[in-house]
Design a protein around this motif. Structure first.
Motif, mmCIF file in Angstrom:
data_model
loop_
_atom_site.group_PDB
_atom_site.id
_atom_site.type_symbol
_atom_site.label_atom_id
_atom_site.label_comp_id
_atom_site.label_asym_id
_atom_site.label_seq_id
_atom_site.Cartn_x
_atom_site.Cartn_y
_atom_site.Cartn_z
ATOM 1 N N LEU A 111 21.016 -10.645 19.730
ATOM 2 C CA LEU A 111 20.337 -11.337 20.823
ATOM 3 C C LEU A 111 19.002 -11.918 20.367
ATOM 4 O O LEU A 111 18.456 -12.814 21.018
ATOM 5 N N LEU A 112 18.473 -11.412 19.236
ATOM 6 C CA LEU A 112 17.167 -11.853 18.745
ATOM 7 C C LEU A 112 17.272 -13.013 17.753
ATOM 8 O O LEU A 112 16.264 -13.400 17.158
ATOM 9 N N THR A 113 18.451 -13.570 17.570
ATOM 10 C CA THR A 113 18.624 -14.640 16.589
ATOM 11 C C THR A 113 18.026 -15.948 17.086
ATOM 12 O O THR A 113 17.844 -16.167 18.287
ATOM 13 N N GLY A 114 17.727 -16.831 16.120
ATOM 14 C CA GLY A 114 17.220 -18.160 16.426
ATOM 15 C C GLY A 114 15.800 -18.194 16.915
ATOM 16 O O GLY A 114 15.354 -19.210 17.466
ATOM 17 N N LEU A 115 15.059 -17.110 16.724
ATOM 18 C CA LEU A 115 13.744 -16.998 17.330
ATOM 19 C C LEU A 115 12.622 -17.159 16.321
ATOM 20 O O LEU A 115 12.727 -16.730 15.172
ATOM 21 N N ASP A 116 11.557 -17.771 16.798
ATOM 22 C CA ASP A 116 10.284 -17.679 16.118
ATOM 23 C C ASP A 116 9.617 -16.398 16.612
ATOM 24 O O ASP A 116 9.545 -16.148 17.811
ATOM 25 N N ALA A 117 9.142 -15.581 15.650
ATOM 26 C CA ALA A 117 8.644 -14.257 16.021
ATOM 27 C C ALA A 117 7.537 -14.332 17.062
ATOM 28 O O ALA A 117 7.509 -13.539 18.014
ATOM 29 N N GLU A 118 6.611 -15.260 16.898
ATOM 30 C CA GLU A 118 5.504 -15.354 17.854
ATOM 31 C C GLU A 118 5.987 -15.831 19.212
ATOM 32 O O GLU A 118 5.549 -15.338 20.258
ATOM 33 N N PRO A 125 36.810 -12.275 29.833
ATOM 34 C CA PRO A 125 36.761 -12.808 28.457
ATOM 35 C C PRO A 125 35.359 -12.677 27.872
ATOM 36 O O PRO A 125 34.360 -12.907 28.551
ATOM 37 N N ALA A 126 35.280 -12.249 26.583
ATOM 38 C CA ALA A 126 33.991 -11.983 25.930
ATOM 39 C C ALA A 126 33.222 -13.269 25.672
ATOM 40 O O ALA A 126 33.804 -14.328 25.421
ATOM 41 N N ALA A 127 31.897 -13.144 25.757
ATOM 42 C CA ALA A 127 31.028 -14.244 25.329
ATOM 43 C C ALA A 127 30.937 -14.215 23.797
ATOM 44 O O ALA A 127 30.884 -13.141 23.195
ATOM 45 N N ASN A 128 30.918 -15.384 23.201
ATOM 46 C CA ASN A 128 30.897 -15.474 21.734
ATOM 47 C C ASN A 128 29.547 -15.989 21.256
ATOM 48 O O ASN A 128 29.075 -17.041 21.690
ATOM 49 N N LEU A 129 28.928 -15.236 20.347
ATOM 50 C CA LEU A 129 27.662 -15.616 19.719
ATOM 51 C C LEU A 129 27.963 -15.882 18.244
ATOM 52 O O LEU A 129 28.341 -14.971 17.503
ATOM 53 N N ALA A 182 11.489 -13.351 24.878
ATOM 54 C CA ALA A 182 11.894 -14.691 25.294
ATOM 55 C C ALA A 182 12.989 -15.169 24.352
ATOM 56 O O ALA A 182 12.748 -15.352 23.153
ATOM 57 N N PRO A 183 14.234 -15.364 24.839
ATOM 58 C CA PRO A 183 15.333 -15.739 23.952
ATOM 59 C C PRO A 183 15.180 -17.165 23.426
ATOM 60 O O PRO A 183 14.427 -17.977 23.967
ATOM 61 N N ALA A 184 15.900 -17.426 22.339
ATOM 62 C CA ALA A 184 15.898 -18.764 21.771
ATOM 63 C C ALA A 184 16.491 -19.747 22.770
ATOM 64 O O ALA A 184 17.291 -19.370 23.634
ATOM 65 N N PRO A 185 16.120 -21.025 22.701
ATOM 66 C CA PRO A 185 16.663 -22.000 23.661
ATOM 67 C C PRO A 185 18.187 -21.999 23.710
ATOM 68 O O PRO A 185 18.766 -22.162 24.794
ATOM 69 N N ALA A 186 18.826 -21.799 22.546
ATOM 70 C CA ALA A 186 20.290 -21.828 22.533
ATOM 71 C C ALA A 186 20.891 -20.619 23.231
ATOM 72 O O ALA A 186 22.087 -20.628 23.558
ATOM 73 N N LEU A 187 20.076 -19.572 23.466
ATOM 74 C CA LEU A 187 20.603 -18.344 24.065
ATOM 75 C C LEU A 187 20.040 -18.087 25.449
ATOM 76 O O LEU A 187 20.201 -16.980 25.985
ATOM 77 N N ARG A 188 19.402 -19.069 26.049
ATOM 78 C CA ARG A 188 18.833 -18.840 27.373
ATOM 79 C C ARG A 188 19.894 -18.655 28.442
ATOM 80 O O ARG A 188 19.611 -18.150 29.537
ATOM 81 N N ASP A 241 19.531 -18.234 12.065
ATOM 82 C CA ASP A 241 18.494 -19.221 12.360
ATOM 83 C C ASP A 241 18.954 -20.264 13.365
ATOM 84 O O ASP A 241 18.114 -20.851 14.066
ATOM 85 N N ALA A 242 20.258 -20.518 13.439
ATOM 86 C CA ALA A 242 20.782 -21.535 14.366
ATOM 87 C C ALA A 242 22.014 -20.979 15.074
ATOM 88 O O ALA A 242 23.157 -21.315 14.738
ATOM 89 N N PRO A 243 21.817 -20.106 16.065
ATOM 90 C CA PRO A 243 22.964 -19.506 16.748
ATOM 91 C C PRO A 243 23.574 -20.446 17.785
ATOM 92 O O PRO A 243 22.933 -21.386 18.258
ATOM 93 N N THR A 244 24.826 -20.160 18.109
ATOM 94 C CA THR A 244 25.515 -20.870 19.186
ATOM 95 C C THR A 244 26.051 -19.834 20.169
ATOM 96 O O THR A 244 26.399 -18.710 19.782
ATOM 97 N N LEU A 245 26.137 -20.190 21.460
ATOM 98 C CA LEU A 245 26.554 -19.253 22.497
ATOM 99 C C LEU A 245 27.693 -19.854 23.305
ATOM 100 O O LEU A 245 27.590 -20.981 23.800
#
Length: 725
Positions: free
Chosen positions: A523-530, A675-679, A577-583, A684-688
């Motif tokens: 769930l923490l993928t695609g994130l800038d730490a700050e 049905p399961a959600a797929n991550l 705060a999740p990455a935009p792709a995982l909001r 660095d560039a996840p898809t949901l």
């Protein structure tokens, strides 16, 4: 009576010839008088002005520069003497001062002692002034004057004797001391007084030594040669400091014993910076410090060495690539290099005593360890042992390779290092097995890349090629207790296995943990730490094993592929705060289900609790039994993340749907699970890919209508059959 005139007369007396003996003595006395006159006249003849003029002209012609000789003298009582010698600089160098000036040089040999088979000679040099100049091209005045006349012969073959075979070099069998015959019948006394040495580079004075006095002496019936030297250091272009030097050497020619003493007062190291820069261009940008003290050494002919003394360096400074870009500075260095090395034994080992060795460099102190302490700490009193103490704050201030995060840590490290006494006889593998290190390190507060260690303590040991490092009881990471143990084998060839065990509980999670945890919590993928602004409490336990050495051509990622680990991770009271792709995870089933199906507060994703077991093997981190608790609902996770960043994760939101009033009917219609959600993608560039709840509801409704229609048809048939009956 007969007349006597008729008798024969007696012959007359003839004169005697001069005796040869008288002639010999006459010649002898004449020659003796002439020789005496020659002896008496020789000193006056040598002192004649035409002799001086001729010698001066020959010297000027040989060197190609104006030369001067004021006087040449000779006396049977005081020996040969030359006064007022001066040699000018060659063209291209300063004309203000000559390159060499000599007030007087003289020498004498005792003829009376020579007749008795004993050689006694003496000599003195007064007022010698040598001025060496170097131009921009690197040429010196002395090399220009004398370089062409000096030939260097190399090779071991000597010139053949006239009409004979080549002279064979004289060699001394290895291990035998050279035999010097007749040394007890030799005596000499050579003195250099009030000499001056100046060295200039491009006109700037880089070295100036005045009042140089040097005595070399040996007495009859002694085989010792003594050398005493004293000098004053004058201010130069790089050093305004006055200083003094003294050197004394006593050498026994037969036993090859050598005693050495060096003394300095106000010796400024900065005056030698240009010299060091000439040999190591660009490597040392700063060299400074004032040296005071005395150093003594004794080297015996059998190989034994002892060193003693005390040197102090005030305000030392070192900087440049030679010290790896550091700028080393201190108020004072105090060095007492007291040690002794005994001669080699039959096994080739040398006994080294370092009990009184002490070198304090301010931030680092190196001290010798006594025999009893070596036995107690290292288990082997034969090892050469030193105790090293370091101030981490001071080291960090030097810059260069020293990490800046060491500053302000109030950290210290201390270790005892035991080294075999004969390193040259050991291979690298054997050396690693025989070195013993026992040490500790501590820091009140250490902040590294956003991780804060408090009360951190480490204890370490290296014995028999096995390294073990363990944290102490009070160590904490981000306010949570930390226990870690690292073991590694260095004594054998191969990959050298290592094991790391770590347990961290109740630690505060911060932004830096984002990059570390995303392999375990996708769930923490695609994130800038700050930007993620991770907050929460974490617990991590694992045991990892793998090689501690790289295989040929292997990089870090390939090395980690050979490691394996099993562990456990738990989070609580966590949000980010999740990455935009995982909001989409904030409302994974859509807004129609209301707040009960919302997994966050505003733009922050909530993790009330998270727990999983994980395993790392062959370059992949796999989680199992993952459970995410949000708003009282359980969400299942399972993932596989490659160390190269490839991501595959399934998220089961069935529990979230079941909490809705109609969710159970939908799940029942779908066979009990959504049905399961797929991550996917990469770290660095996840898809949901979220489940289509509307399609699921339609599918469930269709199945329910089909079921209801079937039930109605059955009831209608049943009623029809009842009427017929």
């Amino acid at each position: 009576m007969e007349s006597s005139s008729g008798s024969p007369s007696a012959p007359a007396d003839s004169p005697l010839p001069p005796k040869k003996r008288r002639r010999f003595w006459r010649v002898f006395w004449v020659l003796l008088v002439l020789f005496a006159l020659l002896i008496l006249a020789l000193p006056h003849a040598i002192a004649l002005d035409f002799v001086r003029v001729e010698a001066q002209a020959n010297l000027s012609q040989a060197l190609g520069v104006p030369c001067r000789i004021d006087r040449i003298g000779f006396s049977w009582f005081s020996g040969v003497g030359v006064q007022g010698v001066e040699i000018s600089n060659p063209p291209g160098f300063s004309r203000e001062q000559p390159c060499l000036r000599l007030a007087r040089i003289g020498g004498d040999i005792s003829l009376s002692k020579a007749l008795s088979g004993r050689i006694d000679f003496g000599g003195s040099v007064d007022g010698l002034e040598i001025r060496i100049e170097e131009d921009a091209a690197g040429n010196t005045n002395f090399a220009t004057l004398f370089g062409s006349s000096v030939e260097v012969h190399s090779g071991s073959t000597s010139e053949p004797r006239p009409g004979g075979r080549p002279r064979q070099p004289t060699t001394t069998p290895k291990g035998d001391k050279p035999q010097v015959q007749g040394l007890e019948r030799l005596q000499f006394d050579l003195r250099l007084r009030e000499a001056l040495l100046e060295i200039r580079r491009n006109g700037a004075l880089v070295e100036a030594v005045s009042n140089i006095s040097c005595n070399a002496q040996k007495t009859f019936d002694s085989k010792k040669v003594t050398l005493d030297l004293t000098a004053d250091l004058q201010p130069t272009a790089t050093s305004p400091q006055l200083g003094q030097l003294a050197v004394k050497v006593d050498a026994d020619v037969t036993t090859q014993d050598l005693d050495f003493m060096f003394s300095a007062a106000g010796l400024d190291l900065s005056r030698y910076h240009p010299l060091v820069a000439a040999f190591l261009p660009g490597q040392l940008t700063e060299l400074a410090g004032l040296v005071d003290g005395t150093l003594t050494a004794r080297v015996s002919g059998d190989g034994a060495v002892s060193v003693d003394g005390n040197l102090t360096v005030r305000e030392p400074r070192l900087a440049g690539p030679l010290v790896r870009g550091m700028h080393i500075a201190s108020d004072r260095w105090v060095i007492a290099p007291t040690l002794s090395v005994a001669s080699a034994t039959t096994e080739g080992l040398q006994h080294v005593v370092t009990d009184r060795f002490d070198a304090d460099f301010g931030c680092v102190r190196l001290r010798g360890v006594g025999q009893e302490e070596r036995q107690t700490l290292l288990g082997d009193a034969r090892l050469l042992a030193f105790r090293c103490e370091a101030d981490l704050d001071a080291l960090a201030a030097f810059g260069g390779p020293m990490p800046s995060w060491l500053a302000g840590t109030k950290g210290r490290t201390e270790c005892v290092i035991g080294i075999p006494p004969s390193l040259q006889q050991l291979g690298i593998e054997e050396l690693q097995r025989q070195i013993v290190v026992v040490g500790t390190a501590s820091s009140e507060r250490l902040a590294v890349q956003g991780y804060e260690f408090t009360g951190l303590g480490l204890s370490s040991s290296l014995r028999g090629g096995r390294l073990e490092v363990t944290t102490t009881q009070d160590s904490k990471l981000n306010r949570g207790p930390l226990t870690a143990t690292l073991t590694a084998e260095f004594g054998d060839a191969g990959r050298r296995p290592a094991t790391l065990r770590l347990a961290w509980t109740d630690g505060q999670l911060g932004a830096p943990a984002t990059g570390l945890l995303r392999h375990l919590v996708p769930l923490l993928t695609g994130l800038d730490a700050e930007a993620a602004d991770l907050r929460g409490i974490g617990e991590l336990q694992f045991e990892a094993t793998g090689p501690s050495a790289f295989a040929p051509g292997q990089n870090w990622l390939q090395l980690l592929d050979d490691w394996s680990a099993d562990g456990h991770l738990a989070l609580r009271e966590t949000s980010f705060a999740p990455a935009p792709a995982l909001r989409g995870l904030l409302q994974p089933l859509g807004a129609a289900l209301g707040d009960a199906a919302t997994l966050g507060d505003g733009n922050r994703l909530a993790i009330d609790a998270f727990r999983c077991e994980f395993r790392m093997d062959k370059g992949h981190v796999t989680t199992k039994l993952g459970e995410w608790l949000a708003h009282g609902q359980k969400i299942g996770l399972k993932s596989s993340v490659g160390l190269d960043g490839k991501l595959a994760c399934d998220i089961d939101f069935s529990g979230l749907l079941a909490a809705h009033k109609d969710g159970a009917r939908v799940l029942a219609a779908l066979g009990g699970s959504l049905p399961a959600a797929n991550l996917g993608g990469t770290l660095d560039a996840p898809t949901l890919g979220l489940p289509d709840l509307a399609a699921a509801v339609r599918q469930a409704a269709t199945k329910e209508l089909e079921k209801k229609g079937g039930d109605l048809l059955k009831r209608g048939l049943d009623e029809l059959l009842k009427r017929k009956n």
